[in-house]
Motif scaffolding. Structure first.
Motif, short mmCIF file in Angstrom:
data_model
loop_
_atom_site.label_atom_id
_atom_site.label_comp_id
_atom_site.label_asym_id
_atom_site.label_seq_id
_atom_site.Cartn_x
_atom_site.Cartn_y
_atom_site.Cartn_z
N VAL A 71 -23.80 0.91 -1.05
CA VAL A 71 -24.76 1.76 -1.75
C VAL A 71 -26.16 1.56 -1.18
O VAL A 71 -26.90 2.52 -0.92
CB VAL A 71 -24.75 1.48 -3.27
CG1 VAL A 71 -25.87 2.25 -3.98
CG2 VAL A 71 -23.39 1.83 -3.86
N ILE A 72 -26.53 0.30 -0.97
CA ILE A 72 -27.86 -0.01 -0.42
C ILE A 72 -27.99 0.56 0.99
O ILE A 72 -29.08 1.00 1.39
CB ILE A 72 -28.12 -1.53 -0.43
CG1 ILE A 72 -28.24 -2.04 -1.89
CG2 ILE A 72 -29.39 -1.87 0.34
CD1 ILE A 72 -29.40 -1.48 -2.69
N ALA A 73 -26.89 0.62 1.74
CA ALA A 73 -26.93 1.22 3.08
C ALA A 73 -27.35 2.69 3.00
O ALA A 73 -28.17 3.16 3.80
CB ALA A 73 -25.56 1.09 3.76
N VAL A 74 -26.82 3.41 2.02
CA VAL A 74 -27.21 4.81 1.82
C VAL A 74 -28.66 4.88 1.36
O VAL A 74 -29.45 5.71 1.84
CB VAL A 74 -26.30 5.50 0.77
CG1 VAL A 74 -26.72 6.95 0.56
CG2 VAL A 74 -24.84 5.44 1.19
N GLY B 108 -28.05 -2.19 -10.29
CA GLY B 108 -27.12 -1.08 -10.07
C GLY B 108 -27.89 0.21 -9.86
O GLY B 108 -27.66 1.22 -10.54
N CYS B 109 -28.79 0.20 -8.90
CA CYS B 109 -29.82 1.25 -8.75
C CYS B 109 -29.29 2.59 -8.27
O CYS B 109 -29.87 3.63 -8.60
CB CYS B 109 -30.91 0.76 -7.81
SG CYS B 109 -30.29 0.34 -6.15
N GLY B 110 -28.21 2.61 -7.46
CA GLY B 110 -27.79 3.87 -6.87
C GLY B 110 -28.94 4.49 -6.09
O GLY B 110 -29.61 3.82 -5.30
N LYS C 157 -16.65 13.92 1.09
CA LYS C 157 -15.90 13.90 -0.17
C LYS C 157 -15.04 12.63 -0.24
O LYS C 157 -14.64 12.08 0.77
CB LYS C 157 -14.98 15.12 -0.25
CG LYS C 157 -15.72 16.46 -0.31
CD LYS C 157 -16.09 16.82 -1.72
CE LYS C 157 -16.67 18.22 -1.80
NZ LYS C 157 -17.15 18.53 -3.15
N ASN C 158 -14.76 12.20 -1.47
CA ASN C 158 -13.87 11.07 -1.73
C ASN C 158 -14.33 9.78 -1.05
O ASN C 158 -13.52 9.02 -0.51
CB ASN C 158 -12.43 11.40 -1.29
CG ASN C 158 -11.91 12.65 -1.98
OD1 ASN C 158 -12.06 12.79 -3.19
ND2 ASN C 158 -11.34 13.56 -1.21
N THR C 159 -15.62 9.52 -1.09
CA THR C 159 -16.16 8.25 -0.58
C THR C 159 -16.99 7.61 -1.68
O THR C 159 -17.36 8.25 -2.67
CB THR C 159 -17.07 8.50 0.64
OG1 THR C 159 -18.18 9.33 0.23
CG2 THR C 159 -16.34 9.18 1.78
N VAL C 160 -17.27 6.32 -1.50
CA VAL C 160 -18.15 5.62 -2.46
C VAL C 160 -19.51 6.32 -2.51
O VAL C 160 -20.12 6.44 -3.57
CB VAL C 160 -18.32 4.14 -2.05
CG1 VAL C 160 -19.39 3.47 -2.90
CG2 VAL C 160 -17.00 3.39 -2.19
N GLN C 161 -19.95 6.78 -1.35
CA GLN C 161 -21.25 7.46 -1.30
C GLN C 161 -21.27 8.69 -2.20
O GLN C 161 -22.30 9.01 -2.80
CB GLN C 161 -21.56 7.88 0.14
CG GLN C 161 -21.71 6.70 1.09
CD GLN C 161 -21.94 7.14 2.52
OE1 GLN C 161 -21.77 8.30 2.86
NE2 GLN C 161 -22.32 6.20 3.37
N GLU C 162 -20.11 9.34 -2.34
CA GLU C 162 -20.05 10.55 -3.17
C GLU C 162 -20.34 10.23 -4.63
O GLU C 162 -20.90 11.06 -5.36
CB GLU C 162 -18.67 11.21 -3.03
CG GLU C 162 -18.60 12.57 -3.73
CD GLU C 162 -17.20 13.17 -3.69
OE1 GLU C 162 -17.09 14.40 -3.79
OE2 GLU C 162 -16.22 12.41 -3.56
N THR C 163 -20.00 9.02 -5.07
CA THR C 163 -20.25 8.65 -6.48
C THR C 163 -21.74 8.61 -6.79
O THR C 163 -22.14 8.62 -7.95
CB THR C 163 -19.62 7.28 -6.81
OG1 THR C 163 -20.26 6.26 -6.02
CG2 THR C 163 -18.13 7.26 -6.56
#
Length: 280
Positions: free
Chosen positions: A119-122, A94-96, A7-13
């Motif tokens: 984001v690319i790391a995820v 901005g692929c997400g 929760k509350n991470t960039v990854q969560e977005t």
């Protein structure tokens, strides 16, 4: 092993739009398909209970319909370009965790997915690049990424829900630089007028501590306003709720079709297509 997202991470977005695409498929199966979103949700370790609860409200369900139509519209434009440029670069800005590039794959195009490094790391964990595909970490406003795109056989760039977060001057500068670097290519993205952008901004104003929403990118008459930026730009637009489909499907209520007309009309929710003048 599932991929854990806190929760509350960039990854969560990345979770919210991904979950919205899963909901789209469940609510509007005749209008929208995204099996990748369903698969990824299953592979992620995250407490979806709050997102699930929120997704049941009427406005969230309409929001899911908006997401579905936007993705369909952009995919339509990508496939349309590939008909005349089968070996082109397909570039998701901005692929997400979006898989539109793959869903449009004709077997010979090249697919590029661009987003911030975290984001690319995820993405590399959950959607590692396949054949003829590359995940590129970058800031879209730093045009170093241009050099990584092979546009020798044409290029179609698309951005979904991205430019609302850019200042108008940033979008203008990026478009002009793309016109220099990629003549004959096409850029497709969603946009809306100032009223709609203010509504969108309510969700990110507080966290981003934004003072002047008026500086952010919004358009009412895209062909007229964006064409004025540069003589090389050939600009067209279509409403993004009803510009590509009539939404006359049993899964879509009459009230939602009314809201769709309001979105395309009063809010000027639109898909903007820019063709960069020059050979290709």
């Amino acid at each position: 092993m599932k991929y854990k997202i806190e929760k509350n991470t960039v990854q969560e977005t990345l979770i919210i739009p991904l979950y919205a695409r899963k909901v789209c498929l469940e609510l509007y199966p005749n209008l929208y398909r995204d099996e990748t979103a369903v698969r990824l949700i299953d592979e992620i370790d995250y407490d979806f209970s709050e997102v699930e609860k929120n997704s049941r409200s009427p406005m969230q369900r309409f929001g899911s319909l908006e997401v579905a139509m936007r993705q369909n519209d952009l995919a339509f434009e990508v496939r349309d370009y590939l008909k005349s440029h089968p070996n082109a670069a397909v570039v998701n800005l901005g692929c997400g965790l979006d898989s539109t590039g793959r869903s449009c794959d004709n077997g010979s195009c090249k697919i590029y997915n661009l987003d911030f490094p975290d984001v690319i790391a995820v993405r590399n964990e959950l959607l590692p690049a396949g054949e003829r595909e590359e995940n590129i970490p970058c800031d879209l406003n730093n045009t170093e990424w241009f050099r990584k795109i092979d546009s020798s056989n044409g290029a179609v760039f698309f951005a979904s829900g991205v430019f609302y977060y850019f200042l108008t001057e940033q979008v203008k500068a990026l478009v002009q630089q793309m016109a220099d670097a990629f003549p004959g290519s096409v850029l497709v993205f969603d946009a809306a007028n100032r009223t709609a952008v203010k509504m969108i901004a309510k969700t990110w104003l507080k966290s981003a501590k934004i003072q002047d929403v008026g500086a952010y990118f919004a358009v009412s008459d895209a062909p007229q306003e964006i064409s004025a930026w540069d003589s090389r730009l050939q600009v067209t637009s279509r409403g993004y709720m009803l510009g590509y489909t009539d939404l006359k499907d049993p899964s879509v209520s009459g009230f939602f079709r009314f809201l769709a007309r309001v979105g395309d009309g009063m809010m000027k929710m639109q898909i903007v297509k820019i063709r960069f003048g020059g050979k290709q």
